[in-house]
Scaffold this active site. Sequence first.
Site, PDB file in Angstrom:
ATOM      1  N   LEU A  49       0.864  -1.190   0.000  1.00  0.00           N
ATOM      2  CA  LEU A  49       0.000   0.000   0.000  1.00  0.00           C
ATOM      3  C   LEU A  49       0.891   1.227   0.000  1.00  0.00           C
ATOM      4  CD1 LEU A  49      -2.482  -1.216   2.763  1.00  0.00           C
ATOM      5  CD2 LEU A  49      -2.880  -1.182   0.288  1.00  0.00           C
TER       6      LEU A  49
ATOM      7  N   ASP B 200       3.037  -5.881   2.860  1.00  0.00           N
ATOM      8  CA  ASP B 200       3.343  -4.844   3.862  1.00  0.00           C
ATOM      9  C   ASP B 200       3.829  -5.423   5.189  1.00  0.00           C
ATOM     10  OD1 ASP B 200       2.598  -2.110   2.778  1.00  0.00           O
ATOM     11  OD2 ASP B 200       0.770  -3.218   2.298  1.00  0.00           O
TER      12      ASP B 200
ATOM     13  N   GLU C  93       5.303  -3.167  13.098  1.00  0.00           N
ATOM     14  CA  GLU C  93       4.815  -2.296  14.183  1.00  0.00           C
ATOM     15  C   GLU C  93       3.286  -2.212  14.215  1.00  0.00           C
ATOM     16  OE1 GLU C  93       5.930   2.109  15.518  1.00  0.00           O
ATOM     17  OE2 GLU C  93       5.156   2.054  13.480  1.00  0.00           O
ATOM     18  N   ASP C  94       2.667  -2.285  13.033  1.00  0.00           N
ATOM     19  CA  ASP C  94       1.215  -2.082  12.969  1.00  0.00           C
ATOM     20  C   ASP C  94       0.418  -3.234  13.552  1.00  0.00           C
ATOM     21  OD1 ASP C  94       1.220   0.480  11.772  1.00  0.00           O
ATOM     22  OD2 ASP C  94       1.819  -0.459   9.881  1.00  0.00           O
TER      23      ASP C  94
ATOM     24  N   ARG D 275      -4.036  -6.150   5.152  1.00  0.00           N
ATOM     25  CA  ARG D 275      -2.982  -6.364   6.149  1.00  0.00           C
ATOM     26  C   ARG D 275      -3.442  -7.223   7.335  1.00  0.00           C
ATOM     27  NH1 ARG D 275       0.885  -1.665   7.614  1.00  0.00           N
ATOM     28  NH2 ARG D 275       1.884  -3.580   8.332  1.00  0.00           N
TER      29      ARG D 275
ATOM     30  N   ARG E  18      -6.783   4.536   9.339  1.00  0.00           N
ATOM     31  CA  ARG E  18      -6.573   3.132   9.714  1.00  0.00           C
ATOM     32  C   ARG E  18      -7.094   2.796  11.127  1.00  0.00           C
ATOM     33  NH1 ARG E  18      -2.189   1.054   6.660  1.00  0.00           N
ATOM     34  NH2 ARG E  18      -2.507   1.799   4.530  1.00  0.00           N
TER      35      ARG E  18
ATOM     36  N   HIS F  73       0.163   7.690   9.278  1.00  0.00           N
ATOM     37  CA  HIS F  73       0.005   7.331  10.688  1.00  0.00           C
ATOM     38  C   HIS F  73       0.436   8.474  11.615  1.00  0.00           C
ATOM     39  CE1 HIS F  73       0.478   2.884   9.408  1.00  0.00           C
ATOM     40  NE2 HIS F  73      -0.721   2.992   9.932  1.00  0.00           N
TER      41      HIS F  73
ATOM     42  N   VAL G  42       6.815   3.439   0.261  1.00  0.00           N
ATOM     43  CA  VAL G  42       5.524   2.806   0.554  1.00  0.00           C
ATOM     44  C   VAL G  42       5.160   3.045   2.032  1.00  0.00           C
ATOM     45  CG1 VAL G  42       5.485   1.103  -1.299  1.00  0.00           C
ATOM     46  CG2 VAL G  42       6.755   0.587   0.783  1.00  0.00           C
TER      47      VAL G  42
ATOM     48  N   CYS H  48       8.272   1.571  11.999  1.00  0.00           N
ATOM     49  CA  CYS H  48       7.369   0.586  11.366  1.00  0.00           C
ATOM     50  C   CYS H  48       7.962  -0.813  11.345  1.00  0.00           C
ATOM     51  CB  CYS H  48       7.073   0.948   9.921  1.00  0.00           C
ATOM     52  SG  CYS H  48       6.335   2.541   9.691  1.00  0.00           S
TER      53      CYS H  48
HETATM   54  N1  GLY Z   1       2.595   0.517   3.271  1.00  0.00           N
HETATM   55  C1  GLY Z   1       2.340   0.562   4.635  1.00  0.00           C
HETATM   56  C2  GLY Z   1       0.891   0.685   4.938  1.00  0.00           C
HETATM   57  O1  GLY Z   1       0.160   1.226   4.134  1.00  0.00           O
HETATM   58  O2  GLY Z   1       0.410   0.238   5.940  1.00  0.00           O
END
Ligand code: GLY
Length: 302
Positions: free
Chosen positions: A35, A77, A82-83, A102, A164, A194, A291, A297
């Site tokens: 993404l 991704d 981290e996400d 994701r 998000r 973010h 990206v 991250c």
């Molecule tokens: N490319 C990282 C994200 O969109 O979460």
Amino acid sequence: PYLLVFWPSMSHLVLNNHTRCIVRKIDPSVVSSALRSVAGLPEVDLVRAHKQHGELVSAIASTGVTVHELPSDGFPDSVFIEDTAVYAEHQVCVTTPGAPSRRGETSRVAEKMHELAALDWNDMGVMDDGLHVAHVHDMDQEARLDGGDVLFTGFEFIVGESTRTNAAGANVLRDCFPHMNVLTIDIRDCDALHLKSACSMAGPSHVLFGGEMGRFICSQVEEKALFVYEKMSHLPDTEAANAIYVNKVLIRRADEEFPKSADALRALAAVSGGASECRVIQIAADELAKVDGALTCCALFL
Ligand code: GLY
């Protein structure tokens, strides 16, 4: 906001006592399918991305943590680990990422967290209360949370409500960490992905902000935070404000990547946790930045 007298030393304790870091390999599909919030940037150069990511992982290892590297499992991704989880004080909250593509990334991370939780952390000498793992989707099916929207300052969470992360996601954090303040900032009108695209911790009780978005976040923190931070630094470049401070090491973007911010970046070490004790490592990270990948991250610290 009010200042607790023990706060700076507690922040020191939290940020300087990490023992593990989980990272993830770069999936080759990052080139075609990751993404990206900014269209029209050049393609990711996979060779260069591997080199820069390898340098980041080496820098992280040099902070004294044990590094666990997970496979990418075909997710474009997934290097942005981290996400997928939020950690503080022996508690892990496995997220439900906001982007549908994701969500599958979390199962491998959850598996690793449960494996670590099964270890006797007493044997590791630092942790003495085990590791507890909760899952956002078990707590609220509608909640969405990306770890990139969560800044843990030591005692409180600053959460960006973004494209998000939603309010329900922030509420799940409140349930997971009932004794901590969770303040939210609406960043949906900001131009980066973010919350931590424009801020991070640069040392104990030292928050770093960048660009216009950073100024906005800073004003919100001043208004809403429970704590008064000893140092709030500001950089001209938004992306340069994403740094990793861990175990008395500041890993930050290289001077040559952000010439406008270079002087202010160089000054950071002098105020991060005491002039003499902070080692600085500069990392170039412009490939994954195409990206929306920043330094934080790529790492999950425990
Ligand atoms: N490319 C990282 C994200 O969109 O979460």
